[in-house]
Design an enzyme around this catalytic site. Structure first.
Site, PDB file in Angstrom:
ATOM      1  N   ASP A 134     -47.751 -68.952  60.063  1.00  0.00           N
ATOM      2  CA  ASP A 134     -46.920 -68.052  60.851  1.00  0.00           C
ATOM      3  C   ASP A 134     -45.451 -68.400  60.759  1.00  0.00           C
ATOM      4  OD1 ASP A 134     -46.808 -65.796  62.352  1.00  0.00           O
ATOM      5  OD2 ASP A 134     -46.930 -66.832  64.268  1.00  0.00           O
ATOM      6  N   LYS A 136     -42.263 -67.474  60.764  1.00  0.00           N
ATOM      7  CA  LYS A 136     -41.482 -66.266  61.020  1.00  0.00           C
ATOM      8  C   LYS A 136     -40.272 -66.657  61.850  1.00  0.00           C
ATOM      9  CE  LYS A 136     -44.289 -64.930  64.959  1.00  0.00           C
ATOM     10  NZ  LYS A 136     -45.357 -64.088  65.439  1.00  0.00           N
ATOM     11  N   ASN A 139     -40.100 -68.701  65.140  1.00  0.00           N
ATOM     12  CA  ASN A 139     -40.739 -70.020  65.182  1.00  0.00           C
ATOM     13  C   ASN A 139     -39.909 -71.107  64.529  1.00  0.00           C
ATOM     14  OD1 ASN A 139     -42.872 -68.830  66.414  1.00  0.00           O
ATOM     15  ND2 ASN A 139     -44.191 -68.786  64.612  1.00  0.00           N
ATOM     16  N   ASP A 152     -44.593 -73.352  67.698  1.00  0.00           N
ATOM     17  CA  ASP A 152     -45.647 -72.357  67.808  1.00  0.00           C
ATOM     18  C   ASP A 152     -46.756 -72.557  66.794  1.00  0.00           C
ATOM     19  OD1 ASP A 152     -47.197 -70.272  68.590  1.00  0.00           O
ATOM     20  OD2 ASP A 152     -45.516 -68.937  68.914  1.00  0.00           O
ATOM     21  N   THR A 172     -47.891 -61.348  63.265  1.00  0.00           N
ATOM     22  CA  THR A 172     -47.051 -60.184  62.975  1.00  0.00           C
ATOM     23  C   THR A 172     -46.897 -60.045  61.468  1.00  0.00           C
ATOM     24  OG1 THR A 172     -45.191 -61.633  63.396  1.00  0.00           O
ATOM     25  CG2 THR A 172     -45.775 -60.087  65.142  1.00  0.00           C
TER      26      THR A 172
END
Ligand code: ADE
Length: 345
Positions: A134, A136, A139, A152, A172
């Site tokens: 993740d 992104k 984070n 995260d 996402t």
């Protein structure tokens, strides 16, 4: 039952992050005055969304990875009847992308520095058989000196060996690799795609395959060839092409993971040992007045109200046995109380 560290030991000052799970607060420890980021997860949301495994995963991942310079450190965790609390380092430099949004793009030396620190953190996770998944904007944080802090771990996938794959999908979509979007099997190379997406946004100001229409963008990620405009060096463009290779078996990092990235020409000026030792001065030092400074935190978070109920004394709940935790460094300062500490280990 009482614990060494509990909800009431902190003053919850401001909201500094939000997510579907709950919120992240800036909190100060009432006794030692230190600032922490406290991630508060609502049990009912976790249980109804069947995210229990993710949360427990985040917890275990943080426990496993206490000491990497570019990963957020977990100090304590505890729970009440309704909530789970993760007490993390407060990365007071704010989100990397908060700075990127304000500046448009980063110059190559600055983008290289952040990409290199992120790559080290990802390589470290991979060495522990953890896929971050993740990577992104929200984070990726900066600490007070301007070093990267990845946070995260809700979506991390544990227990994946070098060639292991998994098919679970969540997160996402903008930064997810095509194989994840297509719900195909994937492995640690998704993180190298993610790094490519972040590097692209740092250099060009937008993620790769960008389209204002989200569905169109998803189509682009899956089907469109990557077109890189001029304006960045050929080394940077070559690295982006290799990281954003739709064929994960041919993607840079597929064979020798971090080592492959480290020898790419874009990173030729990076001294990797010095980088992980935090001996390379960051290209940008966040402007701060003190450790609890909020100037780098997006006002759309800090303007939100802090619920009164947070610090209230609540009954201990055991829906998540083994969750309550205290960092071993602190343990050593509080010898004699070990019998009151519940730990996963
Ligand atoms: N937002 C989410 N986690 C954070 C942290 N550890 N520090 C600062 N802001 C955050």
């Amino acid at each position: 039952m009482d614990f060494l560290v509990s909800v009431a030991d902190f003053d919850y000052l401001k909201v500094i992050g939000t997510g579907s799970f709950g919120k992240v607060f800036l909190a100060s420890h009432r006794e030692n005055g230190r600032y922490y980021a406290v991630k508060v997860l609502q049990k009912h949301i976790i249980l109804t969304r069947k995210e229990e495994r993710n949360v427990m995963c985040e917890h275990r991942v943080l426990l496993k990875t206490l000491n990497h310079p570019f990963l957020v450190k977990l100090h304590f965790s505890f729970q009440t009847k309704d909530r789970l609390y993760l007490v993390l380092d407060y990365a007071c430099g704010g989100e990397l992308f908060y700075h990127l949004q304000r500046e448009g793009v980063f110059g190559e030396p600055r983008a290289r520095f952040y990409a290199a620190e992120m790559a080290c953190a990802l390589g470290y996770l991979h060495s522990l058989k953890i896929v971050y998944r993740d990577l992104k904007p929200e984070n990726i944080l900066l600490d007070s000196a301007g070093h990267v802090v990845l946070t995260d771990f809700g979506l991390c996938k544990e227990g994946m060996s070098g060639r292991g794959t998994t098919r679970t999908f969540c997160g996402t979509p903008e930064y997810l690799a095509p194989e994840v979007l297509l719900q195909k099997e994937y492995d640690r190379t998704v993180d190298w795609w993610g790094l490519g997406a972040v590097l692209h946004e740092m250099l060009y100001g937008l993620p790769p395959f960008y389209n204002a229409d989200r569905l169109e963008m998803l189509r682009n990620i899956i089907y469109q060839p990557l077109v890189l405009k001029p304006g960045v060096s050929s080394a940077a463009r070559d690295l982006l092409m290799r990281l954003l290779n739709r064929d994960r078996a041919k993607r840079l990092g597929a064979k020798r993971d971090l080592t492959e990235l480290q020898s790419h020409p874009f990173f030729s000026s990076i001294h990797w040992d010095e980088l992980v030792a935090k001996q390379i001065p960051p290209p940008y030092v966040p402007l701060l007045s003190g450790p609890g400074d909020l100037t780098n935190i997006d006002p759309r978070f800090t303007e939100l109200p802090v619920p009164q109920s947070l610090g209230a004394c609540e009954e201990y709940g055991a829906t998540f046995p083994g969750f309550t935790y205290i960092n071993e460094n602190i343990l050593s300062l509080t010898r004699g109380h070990e019998d009151r500490i519940l730990s996963d280990q």
